[in-house]
Design a protein around this motif. Sequence first.
Motif, PDB file in Angstrom:
ATOM      1  N   ILE A  58     123.309 -39.517 104.361  1.00  9.76           N
ATOM      2  CA  ILE A  58     124.057 -40.698 103.915  1.00  9.76           C
ATOM      3  C   ILE A  58     123.870 -40.845 102.406  1.00  9.76           C
ATOM      4  CG2 ILE A  58     124.265 -43.200 104.123  1.00  9.76           C
ATOM      5  CD1 ILE A  58     125.226 -41.725 106.594  1.00  9.76           C
ATOM      6  N   PRO A  59     124.923 -41.212 101.660  1.00 14.60           N
ATOM      7  CA  PRO A  59     124.802 -41.336 100.197  1.00 14.60           C
ATOM      8  C   PRO A  59     123.735 -42.335  99.778  1.00 14.60           C
ATOM      9  CG  PRO A  59     127.102 -41.417 100.879  1.00 14.60           C
ATOM     10  CD  PRO A  59     126.282 -41.464 102.130  1.00 14.60           C
ATOM     11  N   VAL A  60     123.055 -42.004  98.693  1.00 20.16           N
ATOM     12  CA  VAL A  60     122.058 -42.905  98.130  1.00 20.16           C
ATOM     13  C   VAL A  60     122.762 -44.104  97.490  1.00 20.16           C
ATOM     14  CG1 VAL A  60     121.981 -41.824  95.857  1.00 20.16           C
ATOM     15  CG2 VAL A  60     119.941 -42.924  96.733  1.00 20.16           C
ATOM     16  N   GLN A  61     122.042 -45.213  97.345  1.00 19.86           N
ATOM     17  CA  GLN A  61     122.671 -46.477  96.952  1.00 19.86           C
ATOM     18  C   GLN A  61     123.037 -46.570  95.478  1.00 19.86           C
ATOM     19  OE1 GLN A  61     119.998 -46.024  98.768  1.00 19.86           O
ATOM     20  NE2 GLN A  61     119.849 -47.463 100.459  1.00 19.86           N
ATOM     21  N   LEU A  62     122.341 -45.875  94.607  1.00 15.45           N
ATOM     22  CA  LEU A  62     122.526 -46.138  93.179  1.00 15.45           C
ATOM     23  C   LEU A  62     122.389 -44.868  92.358  1.00 15.45           C
ATOM     24  CD1 LEU A  62     119.327 -46.001  92.225  1.00 15.45           C
ATOM     25  CD2 LEU A  62     119.302 -48.357  93.050  1.00 15.45           C
ATOM     26  N   ARG A  63     122.821 -44.970  91.114  1.00 20.50           N
ATOM     27  CA  ARG A  63     122.589 -43.916  90.125  1.00 20.50           C
ATOM     28  C   ARG A  63     121.409 -44.307  89.257  1.00 20.50           C
ATOM     29  NH1 ARG A  63     127.594 -42.487  86.554  1.00 20.50           N
ATOM     30  NH2 ARG A  63     125.960 -41.156  85.666  1.00 20.50           N
TER      31      ARG A  63
ATOM     32  N   ASP B 130     131.226 -46.107 100.217  1.00 16.40           N
ATOM     33  CA  ASP B 130     131.041 -44.755 100.763  1.00 16.40           C
ATOM     34  C   ASP B 130     130.120 -44.781 101.982  1.00 16.40           C
ATOM     35  OD1 ASP B 130     132.670 -43.655  98.858  1.00 16.40           O
ATOM     36  OD2 ASP B 130     131.034 -42.935  97.572  1.00 16.40           O
ATOM     37  N   ARG B 131     129.038 -45.517 101.862  1.00 16.85           N
ATOM     38  CA  ARG B 131     128.082 -45.598 102.975  1.00 16.85           C
ATOM     39  C   ARG B 131     128.734 -46.218 104.209  1.00 16.85           C
ATOM     40  NH1 ARG B 131     122.497 -45.514 101.854  1.00 16.85           N
ATOM     41  NH2 ARG B 131     122.158 -47.267 103.287  1.00 16.85           N
ATOM     42  N   SER B 132     129.525 -47.262 104.009  1.00 21.75           N
ATOM     43  CA  SER B 132     130.203 -47.895 105.147  1.00 21.75           C
ATOM     44  C   SER B 132     131.134 -46.914 105.842  1.00 21.75           C
ATOM     45  CB  SER B 132     130.977 -49.130 104.683  1.00 21.75           C
ATOM     46  OG  SER B 132     130.094 -50.135 104.240  1.00 21.75           O
ATOM     47  N   ARG B 133     131.891 -46.146 105.046  1.00 18.64           N
ATOM     48  CA  ARG B 133     132.790 -45.149 105.650  1.00 18.64           C
ATOM     49  C   ARG B 133     131.999 -44.088 106.401  1.00 18.64           C
ATOM     50  NH1 ARG B 133     135.821 -46.028 100.848  1.00 18.64           N
ATOM     51  NH2 ARG B 133     134.644 -44.400  99.760  1.00 18.64           N
ATOM     52  N   GLU B 134     130.884 -43.659 105.815  1.00 15.42           N
ATOM     53  CA  GLU B 134     130.078 -42.636 106.484  1.00 15.42           C
ATOM     54  C   GLU B 134     129.539 -43.140 107.817  1.00 15.42           C
ATOM     55  OE1 GLU B 134     129.277 -39.234 105.644  1.00 15.42           O
ATOM     56  OE2 GLU B 134     131.151 -39.822 104.676  1.00 15.42           O
TER      57      GLU B 134
ATOM     58  N   LEU C 207     132.377 -33.711  96.872  1.00 13.19           N
ATOM     59  CA  LEU C 207     132.709 -35.117  97.039  1.00 13.19           C
ATOM     60  C   LEU C 207     133.563 -35.583  95.870  1.00 13.19           C
ATOM     61  CD1 LEU C 207     129.226 -36.410  98.180  1.00 13.19           C
ATOM     62  CD2 LEU C 207     131.119 -35.593  99.568  1.00 13.19           C
ATOM     63  N   PRO C 208     134.547 -36.431  96.122  1.00 12.09           N
ATOM     64  CA  PRO C 208     135.454 -36.847  95.056  1.00 12.09           C
ATOM     65  C   PRO C 208     134.810 -37.833  94.102  1.00 12.09           C
ATOM     66  CG  PRO C 208     135.943 -38.047  97.056  1.00 12.09           C
ATOM     67  CD  PRO C 208     134.886 -37.039  97.418  1.00 12.09           C
ATOM     68  N   GLY C 209     135.384 -37.903  92.902  1.00 17.05           N
ATOM     69  CA  GLY C 209     134.983 -38.938  91.962  1.00 17.05           C
ATOM     70  C   GLY C 209     133.744 -38.594  91.180  1.00 17.05           C
ATOM     71  N   GLN C 210     133.371 -39.497  90.302  1.00 18.71           N
ATOM     72  CA  GLN C 210     132.236 -39.285  89.405  1.00 18.71           C
ATOM     73  C   GLN C 210     130.943 -39.846  89.939  1.00 18.71           C
ATOM     74  OE1 GLN C 210     132.320 -37.407  86.586  1.00 18.71           O
ATOM     75  NE2 GLN C 210     134.332 -36.914  87.412  1.00 18.71           N
ATOM     76  N   ASP C 211     131.010 -40.552  91.077  1.00 20.48           N
ATOM     77  CA  ASP C 211     129.797 -41.181  91.603  1.00 20.48           C
ATOM     78  C   ASP C 211     129.280 -40.471  92.837  1.00 20.48           C
ATOM     79  OD1 ASP C 211     129.620 -43.172  89.674  1.00 20.48           O
ATOM     80  OD2 ASP C 211     131.119 -44.378  90.704  1.00 20.48           O
ATOM     81  N   ARG C 212     129.424 -39.145  92.852  1.00 23.08           N
ATOM     82  CA  ARG C 212     128.894 -38.393  93.970  1.00 23.08           C
ATOM     83  C   ARG C 212     127.381 -38.455  93.936  1.00 23.08           C
ATOM     84  NH1 ARG C 212     132.043 -32.860  93.239  1.00 23.08           N
ATOM     85  NH2 ARG C 212     131.796 -33.405  91.063  1.00 23.08           N
ATOM     86  N   PRO C 213     126.760 -38.641  95.108  1.00 23.13           N
ATOM     87  CA  PRO C 213     125.326 -38.915  95.101  1.00 23.13           C
ATOM     88  C   PRO C 213     124.486 -37.750  94.629  1.00 23.13           C
ATOM     89  CG  PRO C 213     126.141 -38.589  97.329  1.00 23.13           C
ATOM     90  CD  PRO C 213     127.342 -38.630  96.437  1.00 23.13           C
ATOM     91  N   ALA C 214     123.529 -38.068  93.764  1.00 23.28           N
ATOM     92  CA  ALA C 214     122.573 -37.058  93.356  1.00 23.28           C
ATOM     93  C   ALA C 214     121.568 -36.798  94.456  1.00 23.28           C
ATOM     94  CB  ALA C 214     121.842 -37.526  92.087  1.00 23.28           C
ATOM     95  N   GLY C 215     121.490 -37.689  95.434  1.00 20.59           N
ATOM     96  CA  GLY C 215     120.623 -37.485  96.585  1.00 20.59           C
ATOM     97  C   GLY C 215     119.217 -37.987  96.346  1.00 20.59           C
ATOM     98  N   GLN C 216     118.543 -38.297  97.452  1.00 21.82           N
ATOM     99  CA  GLN C 216     117.138 -38.697  97.401  1.00 21.82           C
ATOM    100  C   GLN C 216     116.469 -38.203  98.646  1.00 21.82           C
ATOM    101  OE1 GLN C 216     116.907 -42.965  96.705  1.00 21.82           O
ATOM    102  NE2 GLN C 216     115.834 -42.571  94.850  1.00 21.82           N
TER     103      GLN C 216
END
Length: 383
Positions: free
Chosen positions: A223-228, A247-251, A374-383
């Motif tokens: 699941i995508p991380v919450q923040l950058r 994104d998280r809601s859609r996932e 993943l689309p866009g500039q806010d693709r998760p860097a992951g944690q």
Amino acid sequence: MRTADVLAAGDGANAAWPGGGWVLWAAGAWAVFLAAHLVLNGRWWFWLLPSLLPPPVFVALPALLLPLSWVTGDLTAAVVAGAALLLGARQSGLVPGALVRPERRPPPPPEGAVRVVSWNTQHWCQSTDPEPFYAFLRGLDADVYLLQEYHHDEFDGTYRLIDDERRLRETFPGHRAVIARGLITLSRLPVAATVETAARRTLRVDLEMPGDGRILATFNVHIPVQLRLISPLRADFYRAVRTRAADRSREYRGLLGDVAGCPHPALIAGDFNTTAAIGDARRIARLGSDAVALSGRLCPTSWQARPGLRWWRLDWVLTTPGARVHRYRFRDPRGLSDHSVQEVSVSLAEPDHRTRADHRSRHHDEGTHHALPLPGQDRPAGQ
């Protein structure tokens, strides 16, 4: 006489501990925060930030205020702190059942149980030596590996897909590798199908279990991380939080539909970037049964923000009816990742009589080139 009058009037707080009235203020402030948390958590995107508090704080703080209330003699503060302790317990991530359930868990069958590990690799040895990384993976000796973050971090909110398949296959010659979306499922068991999912950061692989070849569906989840990790003084910081909340809601919506539509017993595991204090934990509870009580830990944690600060549990293992976990433990990643390894022993409880004929599967091909960006500039860097 004046002191006696004060004590008789019940103002023991200031008498027993000068300035003791601050305990009531502290208890009241925490109660207000907790009330806002219970109302807004999971309902307002901004509350993803306050919900990042280490979950044990939800019991540790009111538990500290309770004896302080007793010392100061402030009954009102004690009542407020006690109520906050009770209301915040479910946000704490504590698992009282872990202290008793391991005594009652079913023993694994002599045949048919398999060992599964799930691990967020922290950008696939991007900042570590590949030799110990692959040696560690091989040493886990699992029948099935569910691995996340098969990519490298670009440190701008995006990541770069990688191709390490040749070494991966050389290291695990007895495993079949299925790679997609920055996720890897490695399996000694025969792969029956790789099934398309509505959740775009999930890899579903159906495996034939030993013995009678019944199917266990595995969902490898990230699941995508919450923040950058940028300054909270920048507007981009909050735009990213809002985007990632969506994104998280859609996932989660997609994953809930994927699991509900699966005709086989399922194991759902991975990095959910969600603690018990985050509203999305309610969605996780709808996916399946949480195996964490079998860990034997009252306060299970799996992620550390810094070495020695392992206060969060972001990684989960869930099962649906028909799949049962016999053992569950967290293993030290030995400095190779900020996430612990989840290791479980799982078997199928009952024959799956549902036919495969009605199950329409769309298949992934193997290969890194099918890992979907993943689309866009806010693709998760992951944690």
